[in-house]
Design an enzyme around this catalytic site. Structure first.
Site, PDB file in Angstrom:
ATOM      1  N   ASN A  43       0.880  -1.178   0.000  1.00 38.81           N
ATOM      2  CA  ASN A  43       0.000   0.000   0.000  1.00 38.81           C
ATOM      3  C   ASN A  43       0.909   1.217   0.000  1.00 38.81           C
ATOM      4  O   ASN A  43       1.497   1.557   1.024  1.00 38.81           O
ATOM      5  CB  ASN A  43      -0.899  -0.016   1.245  1.00 38.81           C
ATOM      6  CG  ASN A  43      -1.741   1.248   1.355  1.00 38.81           C
ATOM      7  OD1 ASN A  43      -1.820   2.028   0.404  1.00 38.81           O
ATOM      8  ND2 ASN A  43      -2.361   1.442   2.507  1.00 38.81           N
ATOM      9  N   TRP A  44       0.993   1.843  -1.160  1.00 37.45           N
ATOM     10  CA  TRP A  44       1.908   2.991  -1.282  1.00 37.45           C
ATOM     11  C   TRP A  44       1.378   4.247  -0.599  1.00 37.45           C
ATOM     12  O   TRP A  44       2.085   5.249  -0.505  1.00 37.45           O
ATOM     13  CB  TRP A  44       2.171   3.293  -2.759  1.00 37.45           C
ATOM     14  CG  TRP A  44       3.122   2.345  -3.421  1.00 37.45           C
ATOM     15  CD1 TRP A  44       3.824   1.333  -2.825  1.00 37.45           C
ATOM     16  CD2 TRP A  44       3.470   2.326  -4.812  1.00 37.45           C
ATOM     17  NE1 TRP A  44       4.592   0.674  -3.769  1.00 37.45           N
ATOM     18  CE2 TRP A  44       4.393   1.272  -4.982  1.00 37.45           C
ATOM     19  CE3 TRP A  44       3.102   3.080  -5.919  1.00 37.45           C
ATOM     20  CZ2 TRP A  44       4.950   0.962  -6.232  1.00 37.45           C
ATOM     21  CZ3 TRP A  44       3.641   2.783  -7.162  1.00 37.45           C
ATOM     22  CH2 TRP A  44       4.564   1.731  -7.299  1.00 37.45           C
ATOM     23  N   LYS A  45       0.100   4.233  -0.199  1.00 37.16           N
ATOM     24  CA  LYS A  45      -0.519   5.416   0.408  1.00 37.16           C
ATOM     25  C   LYS A  45      -0.312   6.632  -0.517  1.00 37.16           C
ATOM     26  O   LYS A  45      -0.346   6.469  -1.739  1.00 37.16           O
ATOM     27  CB  LYS A  45       0.017   5.629   1.829  1.00 37.16           C
ATOM     28  CG  LYS A  45      -0.142   4.342   2.672  1.00 37.16           C
ATOM     29  CD  LYS A  45       0.056   4.514   4.135  1.00 37.16           C
ATOM     30  CE  LYS A  45      -0.172   3.171   4.842  1.00 37.16           C
ATOM     31  NZ  LYS A  45      -0.075   3.254   6.295  1.00 37.16           N
ATOM     32  N   GLU A  97      -5.288  -4.907  10.724  1.00 31.51           N
ATOM     33  CA  GLU A  97      -4.231  -3.934  10.994  1.00 31.51           C
ATOM     34  C   GLU A  97      -4.514  -3.222  12.308  1.00 31.51           C
ATOM     35  O   GLU A  97      -5.367  -2.309  12.351  1.00 31.51           O
ATOM     36  CB  GLU A  97      -4.178  -2.886   9.887  1.00 31.51           C
ATOM     37  CG  GLU A  97      -3.894  -3.452   8.516  1.00 31.51           C
ATOM     38  CD  GLU A  97      -3.328  -2.392   7.586  1.00 31.51           C
ATOM     39  OE1 GLU A  97      -2.309  -2.669   6.965  1.00 31.51           O
ATOM     40  OE2 GLU A  97      -3.885  -1.280   7.509  1.00 31.51           O
ATOM     41  N   GLY A 157       2.846   2.087  10.834  1.00 36.15           N
ATOM     42  CA  GLY A 157       3.869   3.115  10.650  1.00 36.15           C
ATOM     43  C   GLY A 157       4.602   3.499  11.923  1.00 36.15           C
ATOM     44  O   GLY A 157       5.291   4.517  11.966  1.00 36.15           O
ATOM     45  N   GLY A 169       2.845  -1.036   4.192  1.00 31.50           N
ATOM     46  CA  GLY A 169       3.017   0.350   3.780  1.00 31.50           C
ATOM     47  C   GLY A 169       4.479   0.664   3.493  1.00 31.50           C
ATOM     48  O   GLY A 169       5.009   0.364   2.423  1.00 31.50           O
ATOM     49  N   GLY A 170       5.155   1.251   4.470  1.00 27.51           N
ATOM     50  CA  GLY A 170       6.503   1.770   4.289  1.00 27.51           C
ATOM     51  C   GLY A 170       7.492   0.844   3.592  1.00 27.51           C
ATOM     52  O   GLY A 170       8.218   1.268   2.685  1.00 27.51           O
TER      53      GLY A 170
HETATM   54  O1  LIG Z   1      -1.719  -0.455   4.640  1.00 29.25           O
HETATM   55  C1  LIG Z   1      -0.683  -0.634   5.260  1.00 29.25           C
HETATM   56  C2  LIG Z   1      -0.605  -0.380   6.670  1.00 29.25           C
HETATM   57  O2  LIG Z   1      -1.210   0.813   7.021  1.00 29.25           O
HETATM   58  C3  LIG Z   1       0.716  -0.634   7.305  1.00 29.25           C
HETATM   59  O3  LIG Z   1       1.631   0.417   7.089  1.00 29.25           O
HETATM   60  P1  LIG Z   1       3.150   0.207   7.578  1.00 29.25           P
HETATM   61  O4  LIG Z   1       3.606  -1.084   6.956  1.00 29.25           O
HETATM   62  O5  LIG Z   1       3.885   1.386   7.064  1.00 29.25           O
HETATM   63  O6  LIG Z   1       3.100   0.106   9.074  1.00 29.25           O
END
Ligand SMILES: O=C[C@H](O)COP(=O)(O)O
Length: 254
Positions: free
Chosen positions: A9-11, A166, A172, A233-234
């Site tokens: 998930n690149w956000k 999650e 994050g 994500g990150g």
């Molecule tokens: O969609 C992914 C999540 O919000 C996890 O994000 P993260 O891997 O940066 O903690």
């Protein structure tokens, strides 16, 4: 046997140029088999990515969708529009959307129904806040969110859904849930699915863990009995990171 699924998930990261560069590098690496791989990218990059990822082992995902086919909904994107581009998955009800954009259990459910009716596969996010975790409400929260998200679906539709558990406090933050705790909650979610939709749907539905998943901890999650992948994500923002995540998932399933 459920095929593991790793979704990045690149956000709100990456311009078209950056996304294109990533996809070209990724498709030039030797593909790892046995793990479904998805890139959930910003809307503006989807068309460019679709052109590069078409015919490769990498599926394309979006990060949100509206529930209507079309209409006066300024700033929104419909399931038809995503389908036209070649998007396969769509994240629905991510905690950031619930927290910052008024996403509710009701809109999540409407979006899940709309996505499935257009042949898009939902990745539905559920998870508790830190306060809920500390007060011991995790199971109650994920049960309410899961039952609401899947309300009105047939058991055959439920089999196509991916749930991402999650814990909000792990997103994050670098504070991930232990693999054992995540497995316990995911097993509980699977039990909720079984009570509502039967054993066959519960055995088929894939449930990911998400929250500070990194190349060095992914194997521990994927070795658990009920965890079918990760929403990341990150660590999914670099080609090297994404490939290492997939390699870790593959090694865990050996
Ligand atoms: O969609 C992914 C999540 O919000 C996890 O994000 P993260 O891997 O940066 O903690």
């Amino acid at each position: 046997m459920r095929t593991p699924i790793i979704a990045g998930n690149w956000k709100m990261f990456k311009t078209i140029a950056e996304a294109t560069d990533f996809a070209k590098q990724l498709t030039a690496t030797k593909a790892i088999e046995g793990v479904e791989q998805v890139i959930c990218a910003p809307f503006t990059t989807l068309s460019a990515l679709a052109g590069i990822l078409q015919g490769t082992p990498y599926a394309l995902g979006a990060q949100n969708v509206h529930f209507a086919d079309q209409g006066a909904f300024t700033g929104e994107i419909s399931p038809l529009m995503l389908k036209e581009i070649g998007v396969k998955y769509v994240i629905i009800g991510h905690s950031e959307r619930r927290q910052y954009f008024n996403e509710t259990d009701e809109t999540v459910n409407k979006k899940v129904i709309a996505a499935l009716s257009h042949g898009l596969l939902p990745i539905v996010c559920v998870g508790e806040s830190l306060a809920e975790f500390e007060s011991g409400s995790t199971e109650q929260v994920v049960r309410t969110q899961t039952e609401a998200a899947l309300n009105g679906l047939t058991s055959d539709q439920v089999k196509q859904v991916v749930i991402a558990y999650e814990p909000i406090w792990a997103i994050g933050t670098g504070k991930s849930s232990t693999a054992e705790d995540a497995n316990k909650t995911i097993g509980y979610i699977r039990g909720c699915v079984e009570r509502a939709f039967g054993a066959e749907a519960a055995a088929a539905i894939r449930i990911q863990y998400g929250g500070s998943v990194k190349p060095d901890n992914i194997e521990g999650y994927l070795r658990q009995s009920d965890i079918d992948g990760a929403l990341v994500g990150g660590a999914s923002l670099t080609v090297d990171g994404f490939v290492q995540l997939v390699a870790g998932a593959s090694a865990a399933r050996g």
